[in-house]
Design an enzyme around this catalytic site. Structure first.
Site, PDB file in Angstrom:
ATOM      1  N   VAL A 293       1.223  -3.789   3.776  1.00 49.30           N
ATOM      2  CA  VAL A 293       1.193  -5.089   4.458  1.00 49.30           C
ATOM      3  C   VAL A 293       2.435  -5.947   4.175  1.00 49.30           C
ATOM      4  O   VAL A 293       2.589  -7.007   4.765  1.00 49.30           O
ATOM      5  CB  VAL A 293      -0.093  -5.915   4.171  1.00 49.30           C
ATOM      6  CG1 VAL A 293      -1.315  -5.265   4.775  1.00 49.30           C
ATOM      7  CG2 VAL A 293      -0.273  -6.187   2.691  1.00 49.30           C
TER       8      VAL A 293
ATOM      9  N   SER B 296       0.796  -1.237   0.000  1.00 50.08           N
ATOM     10  CA  SER B 296       0.000   0.000   0.000  1.00 50.08           C
ATOM     11  C   SER B 296       0.824   1.280   0.000  1.00 50.08           C
ATOM     12  O   SER B 296       0.259   2.369  -0.131  1.00 50.08           O
ATOM     13  CB  SER B 296      -0.929   0.019   1.214  1.00 50.08           C
ATOM     14  OG  SER B 296      -2.030  -0.800   0.946  1.00 50.08           O
TER      15      SER B 296
ATOM     16  N   TYR C 144      -4.243  -2.317 -10.095  1.00 48.62           N
ATOM     17  CA  TYR C 144      -4.021  -2.036  -8.663  1.00 48.62           C
ATOM     18  C   TYR C 144      -3.078  -3.080  -8.044  1.00 48.62           C
ATOM     19  O   TYR C 144      -2.146  -2.742  -7.313  1.00 48.62           O
ATOM     20  CB  TYR C 144      -5.391  -2.013  -7.945  1.00 48.62           C
ATOM     21  CG  TYR C 144      -5.316  -2.088  -6.449  1.00 48.62           C
ATOM     22  CD1 TYR C 144      -4.985  -0.952  -5.694  1.00 48.62           C
ATOM     23  CD2 TYR C 144      -5.558  -3.276  -5.754  1.00 48.62           C
ATOM     24  CE1 TYR C 144      -4.903  -1.022  -4.307  1.00 48.62           C
ATOM     25  CE2 TYR C 144      -5.477  -3.346  -4.380  1.00 48.62           C
ATOM     26  CZ  TYR C 144      -5.154  -2.226  -3.664  1.00 48.62           C
ATOM     27  OH  TYR C 144      -5.063  -2.285  -2.295  1.00 48.62           O
TER      28      TYR C 144
ATOM     29  N   LYS D 111       0.257   3.437  -2.859  1.00 49.22           N
ATOM     30  CA  LYS D 111      -0.921   4.324  -2.914  1.00 49.22           C
ATOM     31  C   LYS D 111      -0.494   5.801  -2.913  1.00 49.22           C
ATOM     32  O   LYS D 111      -1.203   6.659  -3.426  1.00 49.22           O
ATOM     33  CB  LYS D 111      -1.872   4.010  -1.760  1.00 49.22           C
ATOM     34  CG  LYS D 111      -2.532   2.622  -1.929  1.00 49.22           C
ATOM     35  CD  LYS D 111      -3.380   2.198  -0.746  1.00 49.22           C
ATOM     36  CE  LYS D 111      -4.202   0.957  -1.062  1.00 49.22           C
ATOM     37  NZ  LYS D 111      -4.103  -0.191  -0.267  1.00 49.22           N
TER      38      LYS D 111
ATOM     39  N   TYR E 281      -4.346   3.471   8.244  1.00 49.05           N
ATOM     40  CA  TYR E 281      -5.667   2.868   8.463  1.00 49.05           C
ATOM     41  C   TYR E 281      -6.224   3.297   9.826  1.00 49.05           C
ATOM     42  O   TYR E 281      -6.102   4.464  10.206  1.00 49.05           O
ATOM     43  CB  TYR E 281      -5.590   1.334   8.337  1.00 49.05           C
ATOM     44  CG  TYR E 281      -4.859   0.895   7.104  1.00 49.05           C
ATOM     45  CD1 TYR E 281      -5.328   1.274   5.852  1.00 49.05           C
ATOM     46  CD2 TYR E 281      -3.701   0.149   7.167  1.00 49.05           C
ATOM     47  CE1 TYR E 281      -4.657   0.893   4.698  1.00 49.05           C
ATOM     48  CE2 TYR E 281      -3.024  -0.242   6.017  1.00 49.05           C
ATOM     49  CZ  TYR E 281      -3.508   0.148   4.794  1.00 49.05           C
ATOM     50  OH  TYR E 281      -2.843  -0.226   3.673  1.00 49.05           O
TER      51      TYR E 281
HETATM   52  N1  GLU Z   1      -2.429  -5.259  -1.848  1.00 46.95           N
HETATM   53  C1  GLU Z   1      -2.942  -5.154  -0.500  1.00 46.95           C
HETATM   54  C2  GLU Z   1      -4.440  -5.349  -0.537  1.00 46.95           C
HETATM   55  O1  GLU Z   1      -5.056  -4.790  -1.381  1.00 46.95           O
HETATM   56  C3  GLU Z   1      -2.578  -3.825   0.075  1.00 46.95           C
HETATM   57  C4  GLU Z   1      -2.936  -3.701   1.515  1.00 46.95           C
HETATM   58  C5  GLU Z   1      -1.881  -2.983   2.324  1.00 46.95           C
HETATM   59  O2  GLU Z   1      -0.718  -2.956   1.988  1.00 46.95           O
HETATM   60  O3  GLU Z   1      -2.254  -2.419   3.363  1.00 46.95           O
HETATM   61  O4  GLU Z   1      -5.010  -6.045   0.253  1.00 46.95           O
END
Ligand code: GLU
Length: 312
Positions: A259, A64, A191, A67, A241
């Protein structure tokens, strides 16, 4: 030895001795294989010096953290129009939560939860085919880091394609509200490739320079200073988050986690910092990464809430 090298070496040694390292993400199969003992940290200063400790040269799945780069590209493509399709408020919910979307008519709370990043990806696909959008992202991070060896881990992207049922649900749900315009499979495929970017702490800290340096990357203007400030603000309020408030409280820097166990943190005007340890806390953020950043900030005074922050 430079005192920053000493501080990083101390932190890496302290992290080696930590017993509670969190739990490696296992819902994306290849991530479950990453040894929980790994720890790396890299700091690139405003003066252009790079300081490393631990496994700072080893590539990991940035997940993420991508992002942030996708948001930067989407703001470049459509400007403030983006905020009609995604908010910029903390969600207080898990990274893959679906509950808020119904009440909020398919407009995700922010671009750093999965739903928000899927919308951002759809916006980028409005201007490109998936292959081009993935190529654009790869060129962007390579340019930011000044390193053409950065790649995408296809096995990670494929694994998410196989098991990303929640992301498919999020995308389909938003499509029902008219907030996803492209084909869901193409949007998610893109994505997942963004998330599967593999970078080391060194590469990631170099890539974050534009957020440290008011929109300048290695001296070249990439985005305006105002946009860099605003991206940092969203990272501070939404980058972790339902753990974002705690991250601001403990570390006091704009940051974004993934993650894969990485965190990119920015001390504006001072340093771009990347840390990696694959064990996660219950909110999906690197357990040791957060502790390491907390100790770095305690020892350097780099929190943006420090009264003399950034003073010469
Ligand atoms: N590719 C992961 C998902 O979409 C990203 C989540 C993350 O890194 O927090 O679940």
């Amino acid at each position: 030895m430079d005192s920053l090298d000493r501080i990083l070496a101390e932190i890496a040694a302290e992290m080696r001795g930590m017993e509670h390292r969190g739990k490696v993400a296992d819902y994306i199969r290849p991530l479950a294989q990453v040894p929980v003992e790994k720890f790396g940290i890299a700091v690139v200063t405003a003066k252009g010096e790079t300081h490393l400790a631990g496994d700072a040269e080893e590539a990991f799945s940035i997940q993420s953290i991508s992002k942030v780069f996708a948001l930067t590209l989407a703001l470049g493509a459509v400007g403030d129009q983006l905020w009609k399709r995604v908010g910029r408020e903390p969600s207080g919910s898990a990274f893959n939560s679906i509950v808020q979307l119904e009440n909020e008519h398919g407009i995700p709370r922010n671009p750093f939860i999965n739903a928000g990043a899927i919308v951002v990806t759809d916006v980028l696909l409005g201007h490109h085919q998936p292959r081009e959008a993935i190529g654009q992202m790869l060129r962007f991070v390579r340019e930011l880091a000044g390193d053409d060896s950065i790649g995408i881990d296809e096995a990670v992207a494929r694994a998410e394609q196989d098991t990303g049922f929640r992301n498919k649900a999020l995308a389909n749900y938003m499509r029902a509200f008219g907030n996803i315009e492209g084909e869901v499979d193409l949007v998610l495929g893109t994505y997942f490739h963004y998330c599967a970017l593999a970078m080391s702490c060194r590469q990631l800290a170099l890539a974050g320079r534009y957020l440290m340096d008011g929109g300048l990357s290695n001296g070249h203007r990439l985005i305006t200073a105002r946009r860099a400030r605003r991206i940092n603000a969203v990272m501070m309020s939404c980058g972790h988050y339902d753990n974002s408030g705690d991250f601001a409280y403990r570390i006091g820097l704009p940051g974004k986690s993934g993650v894969g166990g990485g965190i990119l943190a920015v001390a504006p005007g001072i340093a771009s910092i990347a840390v990696w340890s694959p064990g996660l806390n219950p909110s999906g953020n690197s357990q040791l990464g957060q502790i390491a950043l907390e100790r770095l900030v305690q020892r350097t005074g780099w929190s943006v809430f420090e009264p003399r922050f950034g003073a010469p």
